[in-house]
Design a protein around this motif. Structure first.
Motif, PDB file in Angstrom:
ATOM      1  N   ILE A  74     -65.455  65.569  46.077  1.00 61.65           N
ATOM      2  CA  ILE A  74     -66.263  66.313  45.109  1.00 61.65           C
ATOM      3  C   ILE A  74     -67.428  65.398  44.790  1.00 61.65           C
ATOM      4  O   ILE A  74     -67.239  64.306  44.237  1.00 61.65           O
ATOM      5  CB  ILE A  74     -65.449  66.663  43.850  1.00 61.65           C
ATOM      6  CG1 ILE A  74     -64.268  67.545  44.229  1.00 61.65           C
ATOM      7  CG2 ILE A  74     -66.328  67.366  42.827  1.00 61.65           C
ATOM      8  CD1 ILE A  74     -63.320  67.842  43.087  1.00 61.65           C
ATOM      9  N   ARG A  75     -68.637  65.818  45.150  1.00 59.62           N
ATOM     10  CA  ARG A  75     -69.795  64.941  44.999  1.00 59.62           C
ATOM     11  C   ARG A  75     -71.057  65.749  44.734  1.00 59.62           C
ATOM     12  O   ARG A  75     -71.043  66.975  44.731  1.00 59.62           O
ATOM     13  CB  ARG A  75     -69.960  64.057  46.222  1.00 59.62           C
ATOM     14  CG  ARG A  75     -70.281  64.802  47.492  1.00 59.62           C
ATOM     15  CD  ARG A  75     -70.361  63.839  48.659  1.00 59.62           C
ATOM     16  NE  ARG A  75     -70.824  64.516  49.856  1.00 59.62           N
ATOM     17  CZ  ARG A  75     -70.554  64.138  51.077  1.00 59.62           C
ATOM     18  NH1 ARG A  75     -69.817  63.074  51.272  1.00 59.62           N
ATOM     19  NH2 ARG A  75     -71.023  64.799  52.110  1.00 59.62           N
ATOM     20  N   PHE A  76     -72.147  65.011  44.512  1.00 60.24           N
ATOM     21  CA  PHE A  76     -73.450  65.627  44.256  1.00 60.24           C
ATOM     22  C   PHE A  76     -74.153  65.980  45.556  1.00 60.24           C
ATOM     23  O   PHE A  76     -74.010  65.275  46.561  1.00 60.24           O
ATOM     24  CB  PHE A  76     -74.380  64.674  43.509  1.00 60.24           C
ATOM     25  CG  PHE A  76     -74.026  64.467  42.060  1.00 60.24           C
ATOM     26  CD1 PHE A  76     -73.725  65.525  41.234  1.00 60.24           C
ATOM     27  CD2 PHE A  76     -74.043  63.190  41.517  1.00 60.24           C
ATOM     28  CE1 PHE A  76     -73.434  65.328  39.899  1.00 60.24           C
ATOM     29  CE2 PHE A  76     -73.759  62.989  40.188  1.00 60.24           C
ATOM     30  CZ  PHE A  76     -73.445  64.055  39.376  1.00 60.24           C
ATOM     31  N   TRP A 126     -59.253  71.920  43.187  1.00 58.41           N
ATOM     32  CA  TRP A 126     -59.573  71.009  44.283  1.00 58.41           C
ATOM     33  C   TRP A 126     -58.912  69.647  44.078  1.00 58.41           C
ATOM     34  O   TRP A 126     -58.396  69.051  45.022  1.00 58.41           O
ATOM     35  CB  TRP A 126     -61.088  70.843  44.420  1.00 58.41           C
ATOM     36  CG  TRP A 126     -61.717  71.955  45.192  1.00 58.41           C
ATOM     37  CD1 TRP A 126     -62.472  72.981  44.703  1.00 58.41           C
ATOM     38  CD2 TRP A 126     -61.636  72.158  46.606  1.00 58.41           C
ATOM     39  NE1 TRP A 126     -62.859  73.813  45.725  1.00 58.41           N
ATOM     40  CE2 TRP A 126     -62.362  73.333  46.897  1.00 58.41           C
ATOM     41  CE3 TRP A 126     -61.016  71.486  47.640  1.00 58.41           C
ATOM     42  CZ2 TRP A 126     -62.493  73.831  48.189  1.00 58.41           C
ATOM     43  CZ3 TRP A 126     -61.143  71.984  48.923  1.00 58.41           C
ATOM     44  CH2 TRP A 126     -61.873  73.147  49.193  1.00 58.41           C
ATOM     45  N   ILE A 127     -58.911  69.157  42.849  1.00 58.91           N
ATOM     46  CA  ILE A 127     -58.292  67.853  42.579  1.00 58.91           C
ATOM     47  C   ILE A 127     -56.783  67.932  42.787  1.00 58.91           C
ATOM     48  O   ILE A 127     -56.173  67.011  43.342  1.00 58.91           O
ATOM     49  CB  ILE A 127     -58.660  67.360  41.168  1.00 58.91           C
ATOM     50  CG1 ILE A 127     -60.152  67.007  41.135  1.00 58.91           C
ATOM     51  CG2 ILE A 127     -57.824  66.158  40.767  1.00 58.91           C
ATOM     52  CD1 ILE A 127     -60.680  66.636  39.780  1.00 58.91           C
ATOM     53  N   ASP A 128     -56.162  69.054  42.366  1.00 61.66           N
ATOM     54  CA  ASP A 128     -54.720  69.217  42.590  1.00 61.66           C
ATOM     55  C   ASP A 128     -54.385  69.299  44.073  1.00 61.66           C
ATOM     56  O   ASP A 128     -53.292  68.910  44.493  1.00 61.66           O
ATOM     57  CB  ASP A 128     -54.214  70.476  41.880  1.00 61.66           C
ATOM     58  CG  ASP A 128     -54.200  70.322  40.371  1.00 61.66           C
ATOM     59  OD1 ASP A 128     -54.254  69.163  39.898  1.00 61.66           O
ATOM     60  OD2 ASP A 128     -54.146  71.353  39.666  1.00 61.66           O
ATOM     61  N   ASN A 129     -55.316  69.790  44.875  1.00 61.90           N
ATOM     62  CA  ASN A 129     -55.093  69.882  46.322  1.00 61.90           C
ATOM     63  C   ASN A 129     -55.454  68.595  47.050  1.00 61.90           C
ATOM     64  O   ASN A 129     -55.384  68.551  48.272  1.00 61.90           O
ATOM     65  CB  ASN A 129     -55.881  71.050  46.914  1.00 61.90           C
ATOM     66  CG  ASN A 129     -55.285  72.383  46.537  1.00 61.90           C
ATOM     67  OD1 ASN A 129     -54.098  72.478  46.273  1.00 61.90           O
ATOM     68  ND2 ASN A 129     -56.102  73.410  46.497  1.00 61.90           N
ATOM     69  N   GLY A 130     -55.872  67.554  46.336  1.00 61.71           N
ATOM     70  CA  GLY A 130     -56.098  66.254  46.959  1.00 61.71           C
ATOM     71  C   GLY A 130     -57.544  65.844  47.135  1.00 61.71           C
ATOM     72  O   GLY A 130     -57.809  64.803  47.732  1.00 61.71           O
ATOM     73  N   ALA A 131     -58.500  66.609  46.622  1.00 65.83           N
ATOM     74  CA  ALA A 131     -59.902  66.214  46.737  1.00 65.83           C
ATOM     75  C   ALA A 131     -60.176  65.026  45.826  1.00 65.83           C
ATOM     76  O   ALA A 131     -59.643  64.943  44.719  1.00 65.83           O
ATOM     77  CB  ALA A 131     -60.814  67.377  46.370  1.00 65.83           C
ATOM     78  N   GLN A 132     -60.986  64.104  46.295  1.00 68.55           N
ATOM     79  CA  GLN A 132     -61.314  62.906  45.535  1.00 68.55           C
ATOM     80  C   GLN A 132     -62.748  62.995  45.014  1.00 68.55           C
ATOM     81  O   GLN A 132     -63.679  63.095  45.805  1.00 68.55           O
ATOM     82  CB  GLN A 132     -61.194  61.666  46.426  1.00 68.55           C
ATOM     83  CG  GLN A 132     -59.799  61.406  46.932  1.00 68.55           C
ATOM     84  CD  GLN A 132     -58.873  60.984  45.814  1.00 68.55           C
ATOM     85  OE1 GLN A 132     -59.258  60.191  44.969  1.00 68.55           O
ATOM     86  NE2 GLN A 132     -57.676  61.522  45.809  1.00 68.55           N
ATOM     87  N   PRO A 133     -62.960  62.933  43.692  1.00 65.15           N
ATOM     88  CA  PRO A 133     -64.337  62.913  43.190  1.00 65.15           C
ATOM     89  C   PRO A 133     -64.957  61.533  43.382  1.00 65.15           C
ATOM     90  O   PRO A 133     -64.258  60.514  43.342  1.00 65.15           O
ATOM     91  CB  PRO A 133     -64.183  63.256  41.711  1.00 65.15           C
ATOM     92  CG  PRO A 133     -62.777  62.919  41.367  1.00 65.15           C
ATOM     93  CD  PRO A 133     -61.982  63.034  42.630  1.00 65.15           C
ATOM     94  N   THR A 134     -66.262  61.498  43.591  1.00 66.22           N
ATOM     95  CA  THR A 134     -66.956  60.212  43.671  1.00 66.22           C
ATOM     96  C   THR A 134     -66.975  59.588  42.279  1.00 66.22           C
ATOM     97  O   THR A 134     -66.655  60.241  41.282  1.00 66.22           O
ATOM     98  CB  THR A 134     -68.393  60.397  44.188  1.00 66.22           C
ATOM     99  OG1 THR A 134     -69.092  61.252  43.296  1.00 66.22           O
ATOM    100  CG2 THR A 134     -68.396  60.979  45.599  1.00 66.22           C
ATOM    101  N   ASP A 135     -67.367  58.324  42.188  1.00 64.58           N
ATOM    102  CA  ASP A 135     -67.366  57.619  40.897  1.00 64.58           C
ATOM    103  C   ASP A 135     -68.272  58.309  39.880  1.00 64.58           C
ATOM    104  O   ASP A 135     -67.890  58.495  38.715  1.00 64.58           O
ATOM    105  CB  ASP A 135     -67.798  56.168  41.093  1.00 64.58           C
ATOM    106  CG  ASP A 135     -66.778  55.368  41.890  1.00 64.58           C
ATOM    107  OD1 ASP A 135     -65.599  55.781  41.921  1.00 64.58           O
ATOM    108  OD2 ASP A 135     -67.167  54.351  42.480  1.00 64.58           O
ATOM    109  N   THR A 136     -69.465  58.676  40.292  1.00 66.41           N
ATOM    110  CA  THR A 136     -70.417  59.303  39.378  1.00 66.41           C
ATOM    111  C   THR A 136     -69.915  60.667  38.908  1.00 66.41           C
ATOM    112  O   THR A 136     -69.988  60.992  37.716  1.00 66.41           O
ATOM    113  CB  THR A 136     -71.789  59.455  40.053  1.00 66.41           C
ATOM    114  OG1 THR A 136     -72.164  58.202  40.608  1.00 66.41           O
ATOM    115  CG2 THR A 136     -72.838  59.910  39.064  1.00 66.41           C
ATOM    116  N   VAL A 137     -69.391  61.466  39.825  1.00 60.71           N
ATOM    117  CA  VAL A 137     -68.858  62.775  39.447  1.00 60.71           C
ATOM    118  C   VAL A 137     -67.622  62.596  38.582  1.00 60.71           C
ATOM    119  O   VAL A 137     -67.416  63.350  37.611  1.00 60.71           O
ATOM    120  CB  VAL A 137     -68.557  63.621  40.703  1.00 60.71           C
ATOM    121  CG1 VAL A 137     -67.823  64.888  40.341  1.00 60.71           C
ATOM    122  CG2 VAL A 137     -69.845  63.943  41.426  1.00 60.71           C
TER     123      VAL A 137
END
Length: 147
Positions: A74-76, A126-137
């Protein structure tokens, strides 16, 4: 090595153990040996001594299963014009370019006016399904109390 009885008028032939997959035994004995592709200089009259062994990469060879990290981030993605940035928050494959085609649009962030609009249920999914947010997000999601 084993020897086969030669065809009429030929010398003795020795057969070799050929490492191929066991399903290839019939193909090997019918087409490759008959045409001489295997490496015999003369035609082979008996193929009983040809042995098929499983290849070293087949199942049960001791290799471990491949463990991968999360492939979705998950990112910009940057929008706007020069010196006036505007970011959309997207779920995208880790290896895709910054402005590549996203899997889903999750919201937007305007750093000039500090406005944010987030689709919280979709981000949580998305986070529950394993997506990783970037540090800023991730910092932005903490401020919005989503993470």
């Amino acid at each position: 090595e084993k020897t086969c009885s030669p065809a009429a008028g030929e010398g003795t032939l020795t057969s070799r153990t050929i490492p191929v997959h066991s399903t290839m035994a019939a193909i090997l004995s019918s087409s490759f040996v008959a045409t001489g592709v295997v490496g015999f200089s003369k035609s082979v009259s008996c193929t009983q001594s040809l042995k098929a062994q499983p290849a070293p990469w087949t199942a049960g060879s001791g290799r471990e299963t491949l463990v991968t990290e999360a492939q979705v981030r998950i990112r910009f993605t940057r929008m706007g014009r020069n010196k006036a940035p505007f970011y959309r928050i997207v779920a995208i494959d880790r290896k895709d370019r910054r402005d590549g085609r996203p899997l889903e649009f999750l919201g937007w962030y305007n750093p000039m006016s500090k406005e944010t609009q987030l689709n919280a249920p979709a981000i949580k999914k998305w986070i529950d399904n394993g997506a990783q947010p970037t540090d800023t997000v991730n910092n932005l999601l903490k401020k919005a109390l989503i993470v």
